[in-house]
Write a protein that holds these residues in place. Structure first.
Motif, PDB file in Angstrom:
ATOM      1  N   ARG A  34     -24.726 -10.681 -12.087  1.00 19.56           N
ATOM      2  CA  ARG A  34     -23.572 -11.072 -11.282  1.00 19.56           C
ATOM      3  C   ARG A  34     -23.273  -9.967 -10.279  1.00 19.56           C
ATOM      4  NH1 ARG A  34     -19.500  -8.136 -13.532  1.00 19.56           N
ATOM      5  NH2 ARG A  34     -19.719  -7.595 -15.713  1.00 19.56           N
ATOM      6  N   GLU A  35     -22.720 -10.367  -9.148  1.00 15.96           N
ATOM      7  CA  GLU A  35     -22.417  -9.395  -8.105  1.00 15.96           C
ATOM      8  C   GLU A  35     -21.259  -8.507  -8.548  1.00 15.96           C
ATOM      9  OE1 GLU A  35     -20.904  -9.611  -3.596  1.00 15.96           O
ATOM     10  OE2 GLU A  35     -22.807 -10.636  -3.994  1.00 15.96           O
ATOM     11  N   THR A  36     -21.476  -7.194  -8.442  1.00 17.01           N
ATOM     12  CA  THR A  36     -20.441  -6.243  -8.859  1.00 17.01           C
ATOM     13  C   THR A  36     -19.998  -5.336  -7.718  1.00 17.01           C
ATOM     14  OG1 THR A  36     -22.180  -4.761  -9.669  1.00 17.01           O
ATOM     15  CG2 THR A  36     -21.118  -6.202 -11.285  1.00 17.01           C
ATOM     16  N   TYR A  37     -20.732  -5.342  -6.599  1.00 18.04           N
ATOM     17  CA  TYR A  37     -20.373  -4.468  -5.484  1.00 18.04           C
ATOM     18  C   TYR A  37     -20.992  -5.015  -4.210  1.00 18.04           C
ATOM     19  CZ  TYR A  37     -20.320  -0.418  -2.381  1.00 18.04           C
ATOM     20  OH  TYR A  37     -20.136   0.415  -1.311  1.00 18.04           O
ATOM     21  N   LEU A  38     -20.230  -4.929  -3.119  1.00 18.37           N
ATOM     22  CA  LEU A  38     -20.726  -5.266  -1.787  1.00 18.37           C
ATOM     23  C   LEU A  38     -20.255  -4.162  -0.856  1.00 18.37           C
ATOM     24  CD1 LEU A  38     -22.024  -7.218   0.260  1.00 18.37           C
ATOM     25  CD2 LEU A  38     -19.807  -8.361   0.416  1.00 18.37           C
ATOM     26  N   SER A  39     -21.197  -3.503  -0.175  1.00 19.58           N
ATOM     27  CA  SER A  39     -20.818  -2.408   0.720  1.00 19.58           C
ATOM     28  C   SER A  39     -20.002  -2.948   1.887  1.00 19.58           C
ATOM     29  CB  SER A  39     -22.062  -1.679   1.238  1.00 19.58           C
ATOM     30  OG  SER A  39     -22.798  -2.517   2.110  1.00 19.58           O
ATOM     31  N   ARG A  40     -19.227  -2.079   2.494  1.00 19.82           N
ATOM     32  CA  ARG A  40     -18.412  -2.489   3.648  1.00 19.82           C
ATOM     33  C   ARG A  40     -19.255  -3.094   4.750  1.00 19.82           C
ATOM     34  NH1 ARG A  40     -14.423   2.616   4.464  1.00 19.82           N
ATOM     35  NH2 ARG A  40     -13.453   2.449   2.430  1.00 19.82           N
ATOM     36  N   SER A  41     -20.451  -2.550   4.950  1.00 15.07           N
ATOM     37  CA  SER A  41     -21.325  -3.044   6.007  1.00 15.07           C
ATOM     38  C   SER A  41     -22.053  -4.320   5.592  1.00 15.07           C
ATOM     39  CB  SER A  41     -22.350  -1.974   6.370  1.00 15.07           C
ATOM     40  OG  SER A  41     -23.215  -1.746   5.269  1.00 15.07           O
ATOM     41  N   HIS A  42     -21.909  -4.709   4.321  1.00 13.47           N
ATOM     42  CA  HIS A  42     -22.584  -5.884   3.767  1.00 13.47           C
ATOM     43  C   HIS A  42     -24.103  -5.716   3.751  1.00 13.47           C
ATOM     44  CE1 HIS A  42     -19.016  -8.675   3.694  1.00 13.47           C
ATOM     45  NE2 HIS A  42     -18.561  -7.613   4.325  1.00 13.47           N
ATOM     46  N   HIS A  43     -24.593  -4.487   3.863  1.00  8.69           N
ATOM     47  CA  HIS A  43     -26.037  -4.245   3.833  1.00  8.69           C
ATOM     48  C   HIS A  43     -26.560  -4.000   2.432  1.00  8.69           C
ATOM     49  CE1 HIS A  43     -25.489  -3.472   8.203  1.00  8.69           C
ATOM     50  NE2 HIS A  43     -26.611  -4.158   8.225  1.00  8.69           N
ATOM     51  N   VAL A  44     -25.696  -3.649   1.508  1.00 10.83           N
ATOM     52  CA  VAL A  44     -26.126  -3.382   0.142  1.00 10.83           C
ATOM     53  C   VAL A  44     -25.228  -4.155  -0.817  1.00 10.83           C
ATOM     54  CG1 VAL A  44     -26.452  -1.629  -1.646  1.00 10.83           C
ATOM     55  CG2 VAL A  44     -26.953  -1.067   0.733  1.00 10.83           C
ATOM     56  N   ARG A  45     -25.858  -4.910  -1.702  1.00 14.07           N
ATOM     57  CA  ARG A  45     -25.140  -5.603  -2.774  1.00 14.07           C
ATOM     58  C   ARG A  45     -25.702  -5.087  -4.092  1.00 14.07           C
ATOM     59  NH1 ARG A  45     -22.882 -10.981  -1.403  1.00 14.07           N
ATOM     60  NH2 ARG A  45     -23.292 -11.244   0.803  1.00 14.07           N
ATOM     61  N   THR A  46     -24.809  -4.908  -5.047  1.00 17.18           N
ATOM     62  CA  THR A  46     -25.233  -4.539  -6.385  1.00 17.18           C
ATOM     63  C   THR A  46     -24.943  -5.714  -7.300  1.00 17.18           C
ATOM     64  OG1 THR A  46     -24.755  -2.212  -5.988  1.00 17.18           O
ATOM     65  CG2 THR A  46     -24.959  -2.894  -8.276  1.00 17.18           C
ATOM     66  N   LEU A  47     -25.951  -6.101  -8.049  1.00 20.21           N
ATOM     67  CA  LEU A  47     -25.798  -7.136  -9.060  1.00 20.21           C
ATOM     68  C   LEU A  47     -26.124  -6.489 -10.400  1.00 20.21           C
ATOM     69  CD1 LEU A  47     -27.199  -8.636  -6.361  1.00 20.21           C
ATOM     70  CD2 LEU A  47     -26.585 -10.579  -7.775  1.00 20.21           C
ATOM     71  N   SER A  48     -25.349  -6.823 -11.416  1.00 15.03           N
ATOM     72  CA  SER A  48     -25.504  -6.179 -12.716  1.00 15.03           C
ATOM     73  C   SER A  48     -25.587  -7.205 -13.825  1.00 15.03           C
ATOM     74  CB  SER A  48     -24.318  -5.256 -13.007  1.00 15.03           C
ATOM     75  OG  SER A  48     -24.194  -4.270 -12.011  1.00 15.03           O
ATOM     76  N   GLU A  49     -26.185  -6.756 -14.911  1.00 15.95           N
ATOM     77  CA  GLU A  49     -26.164  -7.575 -16.124  1.00 15.95           C
ATOM     78  C   GLU A  49     -24.729  -7.617 -16.656  1.00 15.95           C
ATOM     79  OE1 GLU A  49     -30.442  -7.110 -18.212  1.00 15.95           O
ATOM     80  OE2 GLU A  49     -29.144  -5.352 -18.368  1.00 15.95           O
TER      81      GLU A  49
END
Length: 183
Positions: free
Chosen positions: A158-173
């Protein structure tokens, strides 16, 4: 609010810097052993905190053992606990990468490349050396970003973080497990 961090003494700093490189029983190794013997307990605790935060506690312990540096039991236990946690996190990342491989990395035209960390471990590190990992970095092919996110969600992340620039998303277990950064 910034938290003030207690400073390392110059001998503790020199010991930390010296053990960051492979050391053998040379004059440099003997100097590090001498520095270690005179280090106060408070400085050892700071060293344990710093090596844990930098994810190098396992390396530090191995180097200290190679030089015969006798660590206080509480300091050794703290560093060993951090080294064990780092190893478990890395094993979790490797397990997740194996789960991701069929969906994202297989075939003649893989959807993604694995960047940094686990992506270079086998090529950049000697056999038997494990690089400590805190996440998996993926670089999707142009036009494959949305399908990469969808594939990761289908695998239970599931998505846990989206950078301000929307260039990096973190998805985690779920429950704070292994994490994937999609660049």
């Amino acid at each position: 609010m910034l938290t003030r961090v207690a400073p390392l003494s110059m001998p503790a700093f020199r010991l930390l810097r010296g053990l960051a490189r492979p050391v053998v029983a040379t004059a440099a190794g003997h100097e590090l052993s001498r520095l270690a013997q005179g280090l106060p307990t408070a400085q050892w605790r700071l060293l344990a905190d710093r090596t844990g935060a930098a994810r190098v506690a396992g390396w530090f312990l191995a180097q200290a053992d190679a030089l015969g540096i006798d660590l206080a039991p509480a300091v050794r236990a703290q560093m060993q606990s951090q080294a064990d946690a780092d190893l478990q996190r890395t094993l979790n990342m490797q397990r997740l990468l194996q789960r991701l491989a069929p969906a994202l990395l297989a075939g003649r035209r893989p959807r993604c490349l694995v960047l940094k960390g686990l992506g270079i471990e086998r090529r950049a590190y000697p056999a038997g050396v494990m690089r400590i990992a805190v996440d998996i970095d993926l670089l999707p092919r142009p036009g494959e970003v949305a399908s990469t996110h969808a594939a990761l969600r289908d695998l239970g992340l599931r998505e846990t973080y989206l950078s301000r620039s929307h260039h990096v998303r973190t998805l985690s277990e779920p429950k704070g497990g292994a994490a994937v950064e999609v660049h």
